[in-house]
Write an enzyme that holds these catalytic residues in place. Structure first.
Site, PDB file in Angstrom:
ATOM      1  CD  GLU A  22      -2.298   1.831   0.531  1.00  0.00           C
ATOM      2  OE1 GLU A  22      -3.427   0.970  -0.586  1.00  0.00           O
ATOM      3  OE2 GLU A  22      -2.322   2.950  -0.389  1.00  0.00           O
TER       4      GLU A  22
ATOM      5  CG  HIS B  94     -26.278   0.506  -2.504  1.00  0.00           C
ATOM      6  ND1 HIS B  94     -26.210   1.658  -2.597  1.00  0.00           N
ATOM      7  CD2 HIS B  94     -24.692   1.215  -2.517  1.00  0.00           C
ATOM      8  CE1 HIS B  94     -25.542   2.489  -2.244  1.00  0.00           C
ATOM      9  NE2 HIS B  94     -24.715   2.473  -3.514  1.00  0.00           N
TER      10      HIS B  94
HETATM   11  C1  FAD Z   1     -18.158   9.666  -3.429  1.00  0.00           C
HETATM   12  C2  FAD Z   1     -17.808   7.966  -2.898  1.00  0.00           C
HETATM   13  C3  FAD Z   1     -19.134   7.497  -2.794  1.00  0.00           C
HETATM   14  C4  FAD Z   1     -19.102   6.250  -2.636  1.00  0.00           C
HETATM   15  N1  FAD Z   1     -20.602   5.050  -2.042  1.00  0.00           N
HETATM   16  C5  FAD Z   1     -20.726   4.201  -2.192  1.00  0.00           C
HETATM   17  C6  FAD Z   1     -21.874   3.334  -1.447  1.00  0.00           C
HETATM   18  O1  FAD Z   1     -22.080   3.863  -0.512  1.00  0.00           O
HETATM   19  N2  FAD Z   1     -21.726   1.964  -1.374  1.00  0.00           N
HETATM   20  C7  FAD Z   1     -21.218   1.619  -2.657  1.00  0.00           C
HETATM   21  O2  FAD Z   1     -21.196  -0.123  -2.171  1.00  0.00           O
HETATM   22  N3  FAD Z   1     -19.617   1.893  -3.056  1.00  0.00           N
HETATM   23  C8  FAD Z   1     -19.631   3.238  -3.151  1.00  0.00           C
HETATM   24  N4  FAD Z   1     -18.528   4.082  -3.438  1.00  0.00           N
HETATM   25  C9  FAD Z   1     -17.758   3.297  -3.722  1.00  0.00           C
HETATM   26  C10 FAD Z   1     -16.442   2.272  -3.256  1.00  0.00           C
HETATM   27  O3  FAD Z   1     -16.284   3.287  -2.012  1.00  0.00           O
HETATM   28  C11 FAD Z   1     -15.122   1.644  -4.029  1.00  0.00           C
HETATM   29  O4  FAD Z   1     -16.089   0.713  -5.171  1.00  0.00           O
HETATM   30  C12 FAD Z   1     -14.175   0.760  -2.971  1.00  0.00           C
HETATM   31  O5  FAD Z   1     -14.201   1.490  -2.181  1.00  0.00           O
HETATM   32  C13 FAD Z   1     -12.809   0.841  -3.835  1.00  0.00           C
HETATM   33  O6  FAD Z   1     -11.563   0.511  -3.190  1.00  0.00           O
HETATM   34  P1  FAD Z   1     -10.790  -0.250  -4.047  1.00  0.00           P
HETATM   35  O7  FAD Z   1     -10.637  -1.032  -2.952  1.00  0.00           O
HETATM   36  O8  FAD Z   1     -10.728  -0.420  -4.878  1.00  0.00           O
HETATM   37  O9  FAD Z   1     -10.000   1.451  -3.420  1.00  0.00           O
HETATM   38  P2  FAD Z   1      -9.306   2.230  -2.695  1.00  0.00           P
HETATM   39  O10 FAD Z   1     -10.289   2.290  -1.448  1.00  0.00           O
HETATM   40  O11 FAD Z   1      -9.550   3.859  -3.543  1.00  0.00           O
HETATM   41  O12 FAD Z   1      -7.832   1.729  -2.328  1.00  0.00           O
HETATM   42  C14 FAD Z   1      -6.686   1.592  -3.501  1.00  0.00           C
HETATM   43  C15 FAD Z   1      -5.105   1.457  -2.801  1.00  0.00           C
HETATM   44  O13 FAD Z   1      -4.588   0.929  -3.255  1.00  0.00           O
HETATM   45  C16 FAD Z   1      -3.862   1.710  -3.486  1.00  0.00           C
HETATM   46  N5  FAD Z   1      -2.433   2.049  -3.948  1.00  0.00           N
HETATM   47  C17 FAD Z   1      -2.522   2.826  -5.684  1.00  0.00           C
HETATM   48  N6  FAD Z   1      -1.956   2.715  -6.160  1.00  0.00           N
HETATM   49  C18 FAD Z   1      -0.840   2.090  -5.732  1.00  0.00           C
HETATM   50  C19 FAD Z   1       0.688   2.005  -5.957  1.00  0.00           C
HETATM   51  N7  FAD Z   1       1.575   2.251  -7.683  1.00  0.00           N
HETATM   52  N8  FAD Z   1       1.418   1.144  -5.086  1.00  0.00           N
HETATM   53  C20 FAD Z   1       0.828   0.463  -3.664  1.00  0.00           C
HETATM   54  N9  FAD Z   1      -0.618   1.202  -3.381  1.00  0.00           N
HETATM   55  C21 FAD Z   1      -1.141   1.609  -4.557  1.00  0.00           C
HETATM   56  C22 FAD Z   1      -4.133   3.751  -2.972  1.00  0.00           C
HETATM   57  O14 FAD Z   1      -3.655   4.442  -2.385  1.00  0.00           O
HETATM   58  C23 FAD Z   1      -5.275   2.803  -2.213  1.00  0.00           C
HETATM   59  O15 FAD Z   1      -5.313   2.423  -0.870  1.00  0.00           O
HETATM   60  C24 FAD Z   1     -18.268   5.575  -3.595  1.00  0.00           C
HETATM   61  C25 FAD Z   1     -17.374   6.110  -4.057  1.00  0.00           C
HETATM   62  C26 FAD Z   1     -16.739   7.805  -3.485  1.00  0.00           C
HETATM   63  C27 FAD Z   1     -15.681   7.818  -4.053  1.00  0.00           C
END
Ligand code: FAD
Length: 481
Positions: A31, A49
């Site tokens: 991370e 949801h």
């Molecule tokens: C405004 C908003 C409202 C939302 N509301 C909802 C909701 O109510 N219900 C729902 O189901 N979903 C909701 N979502 C969607 C949901 O939040 C996301 O789908 C989910 O959090 C995605 O998780 P993730 O792990 O893919 O991304 P992230 O949480 O962004 O994690 C990705 C990680 O990768 C890391 N990373 C990136 N590049 C590198 C690198 N080069 N090296 C090492 N680490 C790296 C980042 O630092 C980050 O920590 C919402 C999103 C937003 C923005």
């Protein structure tokens, strides 16, 4: 040599880590941030949801409905917060009522069993502040609200307990393929060897793909959502998540009760050039306010304690992109995981590990896998009897550090030294809610800083608000002789 390098410790990376730890594999999560759950998983509506609006037949629809159900297991196993509040999608006139009927068809096609249309007179009995302009609602009892950071911490802690390694401040800068393995470069100065790579990098997942793929399989288009947060003392204002009818740009501006009593007003939906810039704007917040007013009457805007924004990892691919690379064996991309990514996360992890990776047939089951993780209780929510008993054993429960959220010294020290401990102000806020109340840390942040310094044997000059670059102090102004 690792079997799996997982890039990203958001809800997707941490859920995958836990799912993989059910098997005898050597895995590490890398991370780039100074904590788990610091990007999309940090700033969202926190709604699980029910699956009423994704397009039937898509992976998004299937995994949303499955994920909603799986959160019940996670609550039992990982002790995560779930508020079973249900939701209303509101209609204001005949044309919108027709759209509610269409939404029922979508819900049915997505495999949802539990939903019903109610007249205003029935709905208002359980939602007294529902706008008087509403004529009908679609009631979705399986909609829940969680506390996303806590879910990600729980998954990562549990995965660590079951053998997965975790490294923060580990930015993946290069990926090379050498016939039978990958070399993942971290912070431009270290190489990690692995047989497989899982790209769960959220808004950066297209850039991670571009580190190795000749052609980007998808492009992320950041979509910002801005919010107001209302103080938890207005908890009784709202009982359900209130949605407007969905549009092409998403689920719209919502009113959402939070697990700890706050209410979120938002988000809007605005494509942005810079997918890392989470500032809020007057225009964005005005839009939020104007649209929320069609959901409920007399929203207590005088109880706003802060605003924030998150960036959705939307993509040019018309669904969640969850695939093995067409060119590189053992390289998996999870792209375009915007909403409902949080809801779908447990099902996304199972889909990847069980179906795409085929782990049940490929690896031996980890006999030592322990699915359980227990969270310390929130002291102020316990009975007086229980609190007195705990105080006798540890008097630091008697020192309330955060007066708004009633968080004690013992809880903060536990968060500093816990299995996924933190030595930053924001990390402690995420783990305990110290600083999340009315004064937004004005009173307690200095006290938390001193506790971190004491527990970690650090000088205040070494303590950060969040990233390693965000030191609280530049230098001492007076030096004691
Ligand atoms: C405004 C908003 C409202 C939302 N509301 C909802 C909701 O109510 N219900 C729902 O189901 N979903 C909701 N979502 C969607 C949901 O939040 C996301 O789908 C989910 O959090 C995605 O998780 P993730 O792990 O893919 O991304 P992230 O949480 O962004 O994690 C990705 C990680 O990768 C890391 N990373 C990136 N590049 C590198 C690198 N080069 N090296 C090492 N680490 C790296 C980042 O630092 C980050 O920590 C919402 C999103 C937003 C923005």
């Amino acid at each position: 040599m690792y079997d799996y390098v997982i890039i990203g410790a958001g809800i997707i990376g941490t859920m995958i880590a836990r799912e993989l730890s059910r098997y005898y594999v050597k895995a590490i999560v890398l991370e780039k941030e100074n904590d788990v759950a610091n990007v999309q998983t940090l700033a969202n509506s926190a709604i699980i949801h029910s699956g009423h609006n994704p397009t039937p037949g898509t992976l998004r629809a299937k995994l949303n409905v499955l994920g909603n159900g799986l959160y019940n297991d996670l609550e039992r196993e990982l002790d995560i917060p779930l508020l079973r509040c249900g939701a209303f999608v509101v209609a204001h006139n005949e044309a919108e009522e027709k759209q509610l009927d269409e939404l029922c068809e979508t819900a049915k096609a997505n495999g949802m069993l539990d939903f019903v249309i109610l007249d205003y007179s029935e709905a208002v009995k359980t939602e007294p502040n529902l706008s008087k302009t509403v004529t009908k609602v679609l009631s979705l009892p399986t909609t829940k609200v969680t506390y996303p950071w806590e879910v990600a911490f729980a998954c990562m802690e549990n995965a660590i307990k079951n053998g997965v390694k975790f490294r923060k401040n580990a930015l993946v800068t290069k990926i090379s393929y050498l016939k039978d393995r990958y070399i993942v470069e971290v912070n431009e100065n270290e190489n990690i060897e692995t047989i497989n790579v899982i790209n769960a990098a959220g808004v950066d997942s297209d850039d991670i793909a571009a580190l190795i793929e000749q052609e980007k399989p998808f492009t992320i288009k950041g979509r910002k959502g801005e919010y107001f947060v209302l103080d938890r003392r207005v908890k009784d204002f709202l009982n359900h998540v209130l949605y407007p009818l969905p549009t092409a740009s998403g689920k719209g501006v919502l009113l959402t009760p939070q697990y700890h009593g706050n209410i979120l007003v938002g988000p809007n939906s605005q494509y942005v050039e810079d997918k890392h810039k989470t500032d809020v704007s007057f225009d964005g917040l005005d839009y939020v306010r104007e649209h929320a007013n069609s959901l409920a009457d007399n929203i207590p805007y005088n109880k706003i304690i802060r605003s924030f924004a998150g960036i959705r990892a939307s993509s040019d691919y018309d669904d969640f992109y969850i695939k093995e690379s067409a060119r590189y064996k053992g390289l998996y991309h999870l792209g375009g995981i915007d909403s409902p990514g949080l809801s779908a996360a447990p099902a996304i992890a199972k889909y990847l590990v069980e179906e795409l990776i085929d782990a049940p047939n490929k690896y031996e089951k980890n006999d030592n896998f322990n699915p359980y993780r227990h969270k310390n209780p929130e002291f102020h929510t316990l009975t007086m009897e229980k609190r007195m008993e705990m105080l006798k054993h540890n008097p630091t429960y008697g020192n309330i550090v955060c007066k708004c959220e009633l968080i004690t010294e013992k809880e903060i020290v536990d968060a500093i030294n816990g299995p996924l401990g933190s030595d930053t102000i924001k990390g402690i806020k995420k783990r305990t809610r110290a600083g999340a109340g009315l004064c937004q840390g004005g009173y307690c942040e200095e006290k938390i800083m001193k506790l971190i310094a004491r527990e970690k044997h650090l000088s205040p000059l070494e303590i950060s608000y969040d990233s390693l670059e965000s030191k609280l102090f530049v230098s001492e102004t007076k030096v004691r002789k």
